[in-house]
Design a protein around this motif. Structure first.
Motif: not given
Length: 110
Positions: A20-33, A96-107
Motif C-alpha cells: 500500500g502506501l508503505f510501498s512508496m514511503s516508509r513514513h506516509p503518515n509523517f509526510f501527510a502531517e 523506498v523513499s523515506r518520506l515523500i511518496p514515490w515510486v519504489p526503485r525496486e522492491i
C-alpha cells in the motif's frame, strides 16, 4: 497454517509494512502531517496579505518550520530503532523513499 492458529501474513512476520502506501514511503503518515502544517502555513500567509508583504510568511512559517524539523528528528530516531530491530529494514530503506511518496526503485518481498 502456523501451529496453533492461522498463517501469519508476510508483512506481519517481517515486522513492518511494505504494501500500500508503505510501498512508496516508509513514513506516509509523517509526510501527510508535515504537508498539512506547511499547507496551513501557506494558506494562512496568503490569506493574511502575503502577496503584498513578507510578514505573514514569517509569522506563519516559523511554526510549520519548527514542526518539520521536529518530525525530521523523530523520523531519524524511528528509522534507527527499526533498523536495529529488523535486519530486513536495511533493504527497505534502500528501495523506498523515506518520506515523500514515490515510486519504489525496486522492491520484491517474498
Amino acid at each position: 497454517d502456523a501451529p496453533g492458529g492461522p498463517a501469519v501474513p508476510p508483512h506481519f512476520a517481517r515486522g513492518f509494512l511494505t504494501a500500500g502506501l508503505f510501498s512508496m514511503s516508509r513514513h506516509p503518515n509523517f509526510f501527510a502531517e508535515q504537508a498539512m502544517w506547511v499547507v496551513t502555513a501557506v494558506w494562512g500567509a496568503v490569506l493574511s496579505g502575503g502577496a503584498r508583504d513578507v510578514t505573514p510568511w514569517l509569522a506563519n512559517g516559523w511554526g510549520a518550520l519548527a514542526l518539520v524539523a521536529l518530525f525530521q528528528g523523530s523520523t531519524s530516531f524511528t528509522e534507527e530503532l527499526t533498523l536495529k530491530k529488523y535486519s530486513a529494514y536495511a533493504k527497505y530503506q534502500k528501495t523506498v523513499s523515506r518520506l515523500i511518496p514515490w515510486v519504489p526503485r525496486e522492491i520484491k518481498w517474498e
